[in-house]
Design a protein around this motif. Sequence first.
Motif, PDB file in Angstrom:
ATOM      1  N   ALA A  41      47.904  78.238  34.341  1.00  9.06           N
ATOM      2  CA  ALA A  41      47.896  76.810  34.690  1.00  9.06           C
ATOM      3  C   ALA A  41      48.861  76.041  33.801  1.00  9.06           C
ATOM      4  O   ALA A  41      48.882  76.223  32.581  1.00  9.06           O
ATOM      5  CB  ALA A  41      46.490  76.248  34.560  1.00  9.06           C
ATOM      6  N   SER A  42      49.626  75.183  34.424  1.00  5.62           N
ATOM      7  CA  SER A  42      50.533  74.299  33.690  1.00  5.62           C
ATOM      8  C   SER A  42      50.252  72.839  34.011  1.00  5.62           C
ATOM      9  O   SER A  42      51.036  71.960  33.680  1.00  5.62           O
ATOM     10  CB  SER A  42      51.993  74.637  34.020  1.00  5.62           C
ATOM     11  N   GLY A  43      49.113  72.585  34.646  1.00  8.21           N
ATOM     12  CA  GLY A  43      48.736  71.231  34.987  1.00  8.21           C
ATOM     13  C   GLY A  43      47.401  71.209  35.695  1.00  8.21           C
ATOM     14  O   GLY A  43      46.782  72.260  35.923  1.00  8.21           O
ATOM     15  N   VAL A  44      46.960  70.022  36.059  1.00  7.88           N
ATOM     16  CA  VAL A  44      45.693  69.860  36.766  1.00  7.88           C
ATOM     17  C   VAL A  44      45.842  70.265  38.227  1.00  7.88           C
ATOM     18  O   VAL A  44      44.973  70.918  38.802  1.00  7.88           O
ATOM     19  CB  VAL A  44      45.209  68.400  36.660  1.00  7.88           C
ATOM     20  N   LEU A  45      46.958  69.869  38.846  1.00  6.43           N
ATOM     21  CA  LEU A  45      47.275  70.269  40.210  1.00  6.43           C
ATOM     22  C   LEU A  45      48.142  71.513  40.187  1.00  6.43           C
ATOM     23  O   LEU A  45      48.876  71.763  39.224  1.00  6.43           O
ATOM     24  CB  LEU A  45      48.024  69.152  40.944  1.00  6.43           C
ATOM     25  N   THR A  46      48.072  72.317  41.251  1.00  3.74           N
ATOM     26  CA  THR A  46      48.944  73.483  41.336  1.00  3.74           C
ATOM     27  C   THR A  46      50.372  73.030  41.607  1.00  3.74           C
ATOM     28  O   THR A  46      50.623  71.936  42.117  1.00  3.74           O
ATOM     29  CB  THR A  46      48.498  74.436  42.450  1.00  3.74           C
ATOM     30  N   ARG A  47      51.306  73.899  41.294  1.00  3.03           N
ATOM     31  CA  ARG A  47      52.711  73.495  41.340  1.00  3.03           C
ATOM     32  C   ARG A  47      53.243  73.290  42.755  1.00  3.03           C
ATOM     33  O   ARG A  47      54.286  72.659  42.944  1.00  3.03           O
ATOM     34  CB  ARG A  47      53.566  74.512  40.584  1.00  3.03           C
ATOM     35  N   LYS A  48      52.555  73.796  43.797  1.00  6.61           N
ATOM     36  CA  LYS A  48      52.981  73.544  45.172  1.00  6.61           C
ATOM     37  C   LYS A  48      52.411  72.247  45.738  1.00  6.61           C
ATOM     38  O   LYS A  48      52.816  71.818  46.816  1.00  6.61           O
ATOM     39  CB  LYS A  48      52.560  74.710  46.080  1.00  6.61           C
ATOM     40  N   THR A  49      51.498  71.631  45.022  1.00  5.89           N
ATOM     41  CA  THR A  49      50.800  70.460  45.541  1.00  5.89           C
ATOM     42  C   THR A  49      51.631  69.206  45.332  1.00  5.89           C
ATOM     43  O   THR A  49      52.150  68.980  44.233  1.00  5.89           O
ATOM     44  CB  THR A  49      49.445  70.294  44.836  1.00  5.89           C
ATOM     45  N   PRO A  50      51.788  68.353  46.349  1.00  3.54           N
ATOM     46  CA  PRO A  50      52.471  67.079  46.139  1.00  3.54           C
ATOM     47  C   PRO A  50      51.816  66.316  44.989  1.00  3.54           C
ATOM     48  O   PRO A  50      50.600  66.221  44.899  1.00  3.54           O
ATOM     49  CB  PRO A  50      52.265  66.351  47.476  1.00  3.54           C
ATOM     50  N   GLY A  51      52.647  65.781  44.083  1.00  8.74           N
ATOM     51  CA  GLY A  51      52.122  65.047  42.946  1.00  8.74           C
ATOM     52  C   GLY A  51      51.885  65.891  41.711  1.00  8.74           C
ATOM     53  O   GLY A  51      51.411  65.382  40.684  1.00  8.74           O
ATOM     54  N   TYR A  52      52.201  67.189  41.768  1.00  4.40           N
ATOM     55  CA  TYR A  52      52.021  68.071  40.610  1.00  4.40           C
ATOM     56  C   TYR A  52      52.783  67.543  39.400  1.00  4.40           C
ATOM     57  O   TYR A  52      53.945  67.155  39.490  1.00  4.40           O
ATOM     58  CB  TYR A  52      52.507  69.477  40.954  1.00  4.40           C
ATOM     59  N   LEU A  53      52.113  67.511  38.246  1.00  5.71           N
ATOM     60  CA  LEU A  53      52.718  67.092  36.979  1.00  5.71           C
ATOM     61  C   LEU A  53      52.680  68.257  36.011  1.00  5.71           C
ATOM     62  O   LEU A  53      51.603  68.779  35.696  1.00  5.71           O
ATOM     63  CB  LEU A  53      51.950  65.901  36.395  1.00  5.71           C
ATOM     64  N   ASP A  54      53.845  68.668  35.534  1.00  8.18           N
ATOM     65  CA  ASP A  54      53.922  69.772  34.578  1.00  8.18           C
ATOM     66  C   ASP A  54      53.434  69.290  33.213  1.00  8.18           C
ATOM     67  O   ASP A  54      54.038  68.404  32.600  1.00  8.18           O
ATOM     68  CB  ASP A  54      55.367  70.265  34.473  1.00  8.18           C
ATOM     69  N   GLN A  55      52.330  69.862  32.745  1.00  8.49           N
ATOM     70  CA  GLN A  55      51.752  69.509  31.453  1.00  8.49           C
ATOM     71  C   GLN A  55      51.589  70.756  30.584  1.00  8.49           C
ATOM     72  O   GLN A  55      50.598  70.927  29.871  1.00  8.49           O
ATOM     73  CB  GLN A  55      50.397  68.827  31.658  1.00  8.49           C
ATOM     74  N   ARG A  69      52.864  57.994  42.743  1.00  9.94           N
ATOM     75  CA  ARG A  69      53.116  59.065  41.782  1.00  9.94           C
ATOM     76  C   ARG A  69      52.786  58.613  40.359  1.00  9.94           C
ATOM     77  O   ARG A  69      52.222  59.370  39.562  1.00  9.94           O
ATOM     78  CB  ARG A  69      54.571  59.519  41.889  1.00  9.94           C
ATOM     79  N   LYS A  70      53.122  57.390  40.021  1.00 12.44           N
ATOM     80  CA  LYS A  70      52.804  56.877  38.685  1.00 12.44           C
ATOM     81  C   LYS A  70      51.291  56.881  38.438  1.00 12.44           C
ATOM     82  O   LYS A  70      50.828  57.215  37.347  1.00 12.44           O
ATOM     83  CB  LYS A  70      53.355  55.458  38.524  1.00 12.44           C
ATOM     84  N   LEU A  71      50.547  56.510  39.461  1.00  9.10           N
ATOM     85  CA  LEU A  71      49.088  56.459  39.325  1.00  9.10           C
ATOM     86  C   LEU A  71      48.485  57.854  39.166  1.00  9.10           C
ATOM     87  O   LEU A  71      47.627  58.079  38.308  1.00  9.10           O
ATOM     88  CB  LEU A  71      48.485  55.762  40.548  1.00  9.10           C
ATOM     89  N   THR A  72      48.943  58.811  39.987  1.00  3.46           N
ATOM     90  CA  THR A  72      48.380  60.157  39.885  1.00  3.46           C
ATOM     91  C   THR A  72      48.839  60.860  38.614  1.00  3.46           C
ATOM     92  O   THR A  72      48.097  61.655  38.037  1.00  3.46           O
ATOM     93  CB  THR A  72      48.731  60.996  41.126  1.00  3.46           C
ATOM     94  N   ASP A  73      50.046  60.557  38.154  1.00  2.59           N
ATOM     95  CA  ASP A  73      50.499  61.090  36.860  1.00  2.59           C
ATOM     96  C   ASP A  73      49.582  60.610  35.737  1.00  2.59           C
ATOM     97  O   ASP A  73      49.197  61.387  34.851  1.00  2.59           O
ATOM     98  CB  ASP A  73      51.928  60.650  36.556  1.00  2.59           C
ATOM     99  N   ALA A  74      49.246  59.320  35.780  1.00  6.88           N
ATOM    100  CA  ALA A  74      48.393  58.754  34.724  1.00  6.88           C
ATOM    101  C   ALA A  74      47.025  59.430  34.699  1.00  6.88           C
ATOM    102  O   ALA A  74      46.484  59.716  33.625  1.00  6.88           O
ATOM    103  CB  ALA A  74      48.238  57.246  34.937  1.00  6.88           C
ATOM    104  N   VAL A  75      46.472  59.717  35.881  1.00 10.60           N
ATOM    105  CA  VAL A  75      45.172  60.381  35.944  1.00 10.60           C
ATOM    106  C   VAL A  75      45.256  61.786  35.360  1.00 10.60           C
ATOM    107  O   VAL A  75      44.397  62.205  34.569  1.00 10.60           O
ATOM    108  CB  VAL A  75      44.658  60.433  37.396  1.00 10.60           C
ATOM    109  N   GLN A  76      46.288  62.512  35.747  1.00 13.94           N
ATOM    110  CA  GLN A  76      46.427  63.881  35.249  1.00 13.94           C
ATOM    111  C   GLN A  76      46.598  63.913  33.730  1.00 13.94           C
ATOM    112  O   GLN A  76      46.046  64.787  33.047  1.00 13.94           O
ATOM    113  CB  GLN A  76      47.611  64.559  35.943  1.00 13.94           C
ATOM    114  N   LYS A  77      47.342  62.947  33.200  1.00 14.99           N
ATOM    115  CA  LYS A  77      47.505  62.881  31.748  1.00 14.99           C
ATOM    116  C   LYS A  77      46.178  62.589  31.059  1.00 14.99           C
ATOM    117  O   LYS A  77      45.834  63.219  30.052  1.00 14.99           O
ATOM    118  CB  LYS A  77      48.534  61.804  31.395  1.00 14.99           C
TER     119      LYS A  77
END
Length: 537
Positions: free
Chosen positions: A327-341, A477-485
Amino acid sequence: MKKVLFVTPAGARYGVALAALLAFPPLASAAGQEQRVLTIGLAEQSQCIDPQQDNYGYAAIEGRGLVDSLTDQSYEDPSRIVPWLAQSWDISDDATSYTFHLRQDVTFSDGSKLDANVVKANFDTVSKIPGAAGASYFKGAKAINVVDDHTIRIDFDQPNVPFLAATSTGELGIVSPATLAKTPEQRCHEGVVGSGPFVLDDVKLNEKTELVKRAGYNWPSALRKHGGEAHLDRIVYRIIPEATVRTGALRSGQVDIIQATGYDDAATLEQEGLPLSKIESLGTAVNLLINTSRGILADQPVRLAFSKAINRQEVVDLAFSGYKIPASGVLTRKTPGYLDQSELLAFDLDGAKKLLDEAGWVPGGDGIRVKDGKPLSITISFYAAPINQAFLEVVQQQVRDAGFELKLRPLTGGAYDEALLAGDYDLHRWEWSLGDPDVLRQLYSTKALNRFRLPAENAIDAPLEAQRATKDQSERRKLTDAVQKTILEQAFAVPVFFTQELWSENGKVKGVDWGGPGAGSTSQILYDATVDTAASN
């Protein structure tokens, strides 16, 4: 005549001998000609054979051929949504209203016709079935109206941008009026009548499921490669729990495709010339969800230390022979909105120990840390399956190096769901499939099941609700990035790996495709599939 027989022979889920498969003779048409039959070896079978209700993969595998949906979603490009039962649609500027214009040539396999009243009855029904996989998509729906015979409008009390993607799922596949007249329990045990290219013919729980071609089918989605009826005459799903037996069945020619190829067998099968498909999931990573409201894990530094103590690459290598994706994030890398963390999920044993030192947890004589006389002991609840047991045993050993005692609590399906609903867990293994970043809201909002057990005032609810209402993709995208962070910085969840499903074939199968996600799995599309009986392994 459809036959459904639910039996549970002793040991059927845990030991199916290859010899038993030989008992099934080749299928033939009425004229004595061999049919085009595709035989698939599955690892397990759902306990509910209703695509709208099941949470464990039926809607994406066996059930996907039975029901059509209003729209279809591309697996290769999940942002692409195309017509299916709906030939077009209109979305209001504020995304509170969706109007679907239906095809007028669609019938169910019992001869009844598709119209707006049937779609309304489907949506009204599924939204009221407790625990139904598709029910969550109708949260906030204030009205479902029939505009005319072939036009339906769904109005929400607030903007709902991701609803269009939801209409592509098997969980919102449309069933006939006769099916809707049954109780949810009857539907689970008897199956459904849909408008799809295949019809349920025979089910024996934990043994097999058989589908037959639907005569006269001619309304595939715009993503499919041909029109008219399916190429296959019959699909036979055989339930073969052991990976080695599935592999033997593939090698011997008793099945054409196997699900969940054994990690020890995958490379060897490829070397033998048997194609291997690696299907990455859309949705969330496999997460260890944290109950932040109780016990040791209410303390954020302890949660962060637990996450840092996990070597995700080692988990993938040891438990899955490298066939999953760290895992490199909360969402998988194929999912729209994926953030690399990746940085937040890097293995850092020294950092984990430092956080625990600062939090007052000191090493004990047996290696388990203690504080105020209490051990650093937590329990994880998970669905009882070998694949879960395998990776969690690796995690168990890894976090022990930091001073955690991790107790494993395997649960069967019903008990697993009950523990989640009751908040009876320290950690809970979970993932969900949806080709849209709104999967974050469906899983993590306190207005859903509140899996993190957060208070009403928290840092993620507001942006989760806002992204659902935002049509501007850059703002969303800004909103979903903030949630994932926030989720990772606060360690509300601990992503471990991205699911990658392994399917091996015998080289005779052509045209198998993959669609948008369903509950528990990526959708397998067999409408264009065929079997070359002249080909050899």
